[in-house]
Write a protein that holds these residues in place. Structure first.
Motif, mmCIF file in Angstrom:
data_model
loop_
_atom_site.group_PDB
_atom_site.id
_atom_site.type_symbol
_atom_site.label_atom_id
_atom_site.label_comp_id
_atom_site.label_asym_id
_atom_site.label_seq_id
_atom_site.Cartn_x
_atom_site.Cartn_y
_atom_site.Cartn_z
ATOM 1 N N GLN A 8 83.591 -5.239 54.136
ATOM 2 C CA GLN A 8 83.245 -5.229 52.719
ATOM 3 C C GLN A 8 83.705 -6.511 52.029
ATOM 4 O OE1 GLN A 8 84.692 -1.667 50.847
ATOM 5 N NE2 GLN A 8 83.611 -0.311 52.244
ATOM 6 N N HIS A 9 84.753 -7.132 52.572
ATOM 7 C CA HIS A 9 85.324 -8.306 51.910
ATOM 8 C C HIS A 9 85.361 -9.541 52.816
ATOM 9 C CE1 HIS A 9 86.538 -5.568 48.712
ATOM 10 N NE2 HIS A 9 87.053 -4.783 49.644
ATOM 11 N N HIS A 10 85.427 -9.354 54.128
ATOM 12 C CA HIS A 10 85.526 -10.486 55.047
ATOM 13 C C HIS A 10 84.521 -10.312 56.188
ATOM 14 C CE1 HIS A 10 89.086 -11.997 53.043
ATOM 15 N NE2 HIS A 10 89.675 -10.818 53.170
ATOM 16 N N ASP A 11 83.666 -11.294 56.360
ATOM 17 C CA ASP A 11 82.671 -11.288 57.438
ATOM 18 C C ASP A 11 83.280 -11.995 58.649
ATOM 19 O OD1 ASP A 11 80.535 -11.753 59.197
ATOM 20 O OD2 ASP A 11 79.086 -11.950 57.567
ATOM 21 N N LEU A 12 83.674 -11.222 59.644
ATOM 22 C CA LEU A 12 84.368 -11.783 60.799
ATOM 23 C C LEU A 12 83.473 -12.707 61.619
ATOM 24 C CD1 LEU A 12 86.327 -8.647 62.079
ATOM 25 C CD2 LEU A 12 87.183 -10.535 60.682
ATOM 26 N N GLU A 13 82.190 -12.378 61.704
ATOM 27 C CA GLU A 13 81.290 -13.198 62.511
ATOM 28 C C GLU A 13 81.165 -14.603 61.912
ATOM 29 O OE1 GLU A 13 77.681 -11.940 65.332
ATOM 30 O OE2 GLU A 13 77.409 -11.428 63.214
ATOM 31 N N ARG A 14 81.108 -14.683 60.603
ATOM 32 C CA ARG A 14 81.015 -15.994 59.942
ATOM 33 C C ARG A 14 82.320 -16.769 60.106
ATOM 34 N NH1 ARG A 14 78.758 -16.047 53.929
ATOM 35 N NH2 ARG A 14 76.980 -15.269 55.138
ATOM 36 N N ILE A 15 83.440 -16.076 59.965
ATOM 37 C CA ILE A 15 84.744 -16.717 60.158
ATOM 38 C C ILE A 15 84.874 -17.244 61.582
ATOM 39 C CG2 ILE A 15 87.227 -16.238 60.339
ATOM 40 C CD1 ILE A 15 86.906 -14.347 57.931
ATOM 41 N N PHE A 16 84.486 -16.413 62.553
ATOM 42 C CA PHE A 16 84.568 -16.802 63.964
ATOM 43 C C PHE A 16 83.712 -18.040 64.233
ATOM 44 C CE2 PHE A 16 82.707 -16.693 68.188
ATOM 45 C CZ PHE A 16 83.814 -16.572 69.017
ATOM 46 N N ALA A 17 82.493 -18.044 63.719
ATOM 47 C CA ALA A 17 81.572 -19.152 63.982
ATOM 48 C C ALA A 17 82.114 -20.464 63.432
ATOM 49 C CB ALA A 17 80.201 -18.848 63.382
ATOM 50 N N ARG A 18 82.691 -20.421 62.239
ATOM 51 C CA ARG A 18 83.216 -21.646 61.629
ATOM 52 C C ARG A 18 84.450 -22.152 62.369
ATOM 53 N NH1 ARG A 18 82.541 -20.511 55.081
ATOM 54 N NH2 ARG A 18 80.250 -20.621 55.048
ATOM 55 N N LEU A 19 85.332 -21.252 62.761
ATOM 56 C CA LEU A 19 86.510 -21.656 63.534
ATOM 57 C C LEU A 19 86.105 -22.188 64.902
ATOM 58 C CD1 LEU A 19 88.934 -18.699 62.731
ATOM 59 C CD2 LEU A 19 89.093 -21.034 61.863
ATOM 60 N N ASN A 20 85.123 -21.549 65.494
ATOM 61 C CA ASN A 20 84.651 -21.960 66.818
ATOM 62 C C ASN A 20 84.115 -23.393 66.772
ATOM 63 O OD1 ASN A 20 84.159 -21.644 69.539
ATOM 64 N ND2 ASN A 20 82.380 -20.319 69.282
ATOM 65 N N GLU A 21 83.370 -23.690 65.717
ATOM 66 C CA GLU A 21 82.805 -25.034 65.580
ATOM 67 C C GLU A 21 83.889 -26.064 65.251
ATOM 68 O OE1 GLU A 21 79.329 -27.350 62.970
ATOM 69 O OE2 GLU A 21 79.870 -25.264 62.516
ATOM 70 N N ARG A 22 84.813 -25.689 64.375
ATOM 71 C CA ARG A 22 85.817 -26.645 63.902
ATOM 72 C C ARG A 22 86.865 -26.971 64.961
ATOM 73 N NH1 ARG A 22 89.287 -26.190 58.232
ATOM 74 N NH2 ARG A 22 90.665 -27.979 58.619
ATOM 75 N N TYR A 23 87.319 -25.956 65.701
ATOM 76 C CA TYR A 23 88.450 -26.152 66.606
ATOM 77 C C TYR A 23 88.089 -26.156 68.094
ATOM 78 C CZ TYR A 23 91.501 -25.326 62.574
ATOM 79 O OH TYR A 23 92.139 -25.415 61.355
ATOM 80 N N PHE A 24 86.956 -25.572 68.458
ATOM 81 C CA PHE A 24 86.665 -25.388 69.882
ATOM 82 C C PHE A 24 85.301 -25.943 70.304
ATOM 83 C CE2 PHE A 24 89.369 -21.888 68.365
ATOM 84 C CZ PHE A 24 90.477 -22.042 69.187
ATOM 85 N N ASP A 25 84.678 -26.758 69.451
ATOM 86 C CA ASP A 25 83.352 -27.306 69.760
ATOM 87 C C ASP A 25 82.356 -26.210 70.137
ATOM 88 O OD1 ASP A 25 84.114 -29.966 69.318
ATOM 89 O OD2 ASP A 25 84.891 -30.162 71.355
ATOM 90 N N SER A 26 82.498 -25.059 69.471
ATOM 91 C CA SER A 26 81.630 -23.878 69.697
ATOM 92 C C SER A 26 81.653 -23.425 71.158
ATOM 93 C CB SER A 26 80.189 -24.188 69.264
ATOM 94 O OG SER A 26 80.139 -24.499 67.886
ATOM 95 N N GLY A 27 82.806 -23.622 71.806
ATOM 96 C CA GLY A 27 82.903 -23.284 73.230
ATOM 97 C C GLY A 27 83.481 -21.918 73.539
ATOM 98 N N ILE A 28 83.889 -21.145 72.515
ATOM 99 C CA ILE A 28 84.452 -19.812 72.763
ATOM 100 C C ILE A 28 83.322 -18.805 72.867
ATOM 101 C CG2 ILE A 28 85.987 -18.006 71.923
ATOM 102 C CD1 ILE A 28 87.465 -20.498 72.699
ATOM 103 N N ASP A 29 83.085 -18.305 74.071
ATOM 104 C CA ASP A 29 82.020 -17.331 74.325
ATOM 105 C C ASP A 29 82.603 -15.930 74.223
ATOM 106 O OD1 ASP A 29 79.772 -15.964 75.146
ATOM 107 O OD2 ASP A 29 80.128 -16.337 77.280
ATOM 108 N N ALA A 30 82.675 -15.427 73.009
ATOM 109 C CA ALA A 30 83.261 -14.106 72.782
ATOM 110 C C ALA A 30 82.559 -13.443 71.609
ATOM 111 C CB ALA A 30 84.759 -14.218 72.515
ATOM 112 N N ALA A 31 82.779 -12.132 71.490
ATOM 113 C CA ALA A 31 82.257 -11.371 70.351
ATOM 114 C C ALA A 31 83.442 -10.929 69.494
ATOM 115 C CB ALA A 31 81.470 -10.166 70.835
#
Length: 248
Positions: A119-142
Motif C-alpha cells: 500500500q505504501h512501498h512497491d518492492l519491485e520498483r525498489i528492487f529494480a532501482r537498487l539492482n541497476e544502481r549497485y549491481f548492474d542489473s545482475g541480481i536474478d531474483a524475485a
C-alpha cells in the motif's frame, strides 16, 4: 503347483513403519509424546513445535534412517536449541542432499505467491532501482512481501527480510509497508537481502554456518543511506514491533 513369490510391502505401508520407528526413537530421547510427519520438501528440512505435552515434528524423509547420533542431535536441537546439535544436523543434511528433489529456482517460484506491491512501498520498483544502481542489473531474483507471522502479544523481535538461495526469492516483512517507515529504510533492508544473493552462506573454521561474512557486512556500508537507515532503526524499532499486520 507354482510357487508363490512373496509380495513386497507397499511403499506407503513401509513409510508408516519407518515413521513409527523414528517416532519411538525420538520419544525415548525427548521423554515426551511425539507426532511425526514426513515430507519431501525441497527447502525446509525440519520444523517443530510444542503442543502441551507433545512435540510435533515435520521432517524430510532423509531422517527416517538417521543413525543414533543424528537422532540424538535432533532431540537436543528440538529440546533446547543445542548449537552443537545444529552443526551436526547441518552436516547430515549436507551429506544427504542427493535425497532432496532438484527443482530450478523458476520452478520453485511458480509455487510461491509473489506480492511485491504494498500500500505504501512497491518492492519491485525498489528492487529494480537498487539492482541497476549497485549491481548492474545482475541480481536474478524475485521479491515479495512475506506472510504475516501469527504472533500473540507484543513482538520481542522481528526478522525484517530473508533470502532463499534455492528459489532466489527475497521476502520482506509486511510491517515495513507503513507510511511512517521511510523509503530509504525499506531500500536498506532490500539491499541487505540482495547482498545475500552475492555472498552465499558458508562454514567457518569451527564448522558453523556463517550467514553474514565480513566482506558482505563491509559491502553493505556502500548503501547510500547506510548511517541514516541504521539510526532510524535504533530510534523506531518499537514502531515495527508494534505493527498490526493481518495474516494472509
Amino acid at each position: 503347483m507354482a510357487r508363490q513369490l512373496p509380495v513386497a510391502p507397499e511403499p506407503n505401508r513401509l513409510l508408516k513403519v519407518w515413521r513409527r520407528v523414528l517416532e519411538r526413537r525420538l520419544r525415548t530421547r525427548l521423554r515426551a509424546k511425539v507426532a511425526l510427519e514426513i515430507h519431501d520438501n525441497t527447502h525446509t528440512m525440519l520444523t517443530f513445535q510444542r503442543q502441551r505435552s507433545m512435540w510435533r515434528l515435520r521432517l524430510h524423509h532423509m531422517f527416517l534412517a538417521a543413525p543414533d547420533d543424528v537422532v540424538q542431535a535432533l532431540a537436543g536441537f528440538v529440546r533446547n536449541g543445542d548449537p552443537d546439535a545444529s552443526v551436526m544436523l547441518d552436516r547430515y543434511i549436507e551429506r544427504n542432499r542427493a535425497y532432496i528433489r532438484r527443482l530450478s529456482p523458476a520452478q520453485m517460484r511458480k509455487r510461491i505467491r509473489l506480492e511485491p506491491e504494498g500500500q505504501h512501498h512497491d518492492l519491485e520498483r525498489i528492487f529494480a532501482r537498487l539492482n541497476e544502481r549497485y549491481f548492474d542489473s545482475g541480481i536474478d531474483a524475485a521479491i515479495t512481501y512475506g506472510p504475516a507471522p501469527r504472533v500473540r502479544g507484543p513482538r520481542k523481535s522481528i526478522k525484517m527480510g530473508s533470502y532463499s538461495a534455492d528459489s532466489k526469492v527475497i521476502r520482506i516483512h509486511p510491517a515495513l509497508d507503513q507510511p511512517l517507515v521511510p523509503r530509504y529504510f525499506v531500500e536498506w533492508i532490500v539491499f541487505h537481502e540482495m547482498l545475500h544473493h552475492v555472498y552465499r552462506t558458508r562454514r567457518g573454521d569451527d564448522g558453523r554456518r556463517c550467514i553474514h561474512p565480513p566482506e558482505m557486512m563491509e559491502h553493505e556500508k556502500r548503501f547510500h543511506d547506510y548511517s541514516r537507515a541504521q539510526a532510524w532503526e535504533r530510534e523506531n524499532l518499537d514502531l515495527l514491533l508494534r505493527a498490526r499486520v493481518t495474516p494472509a
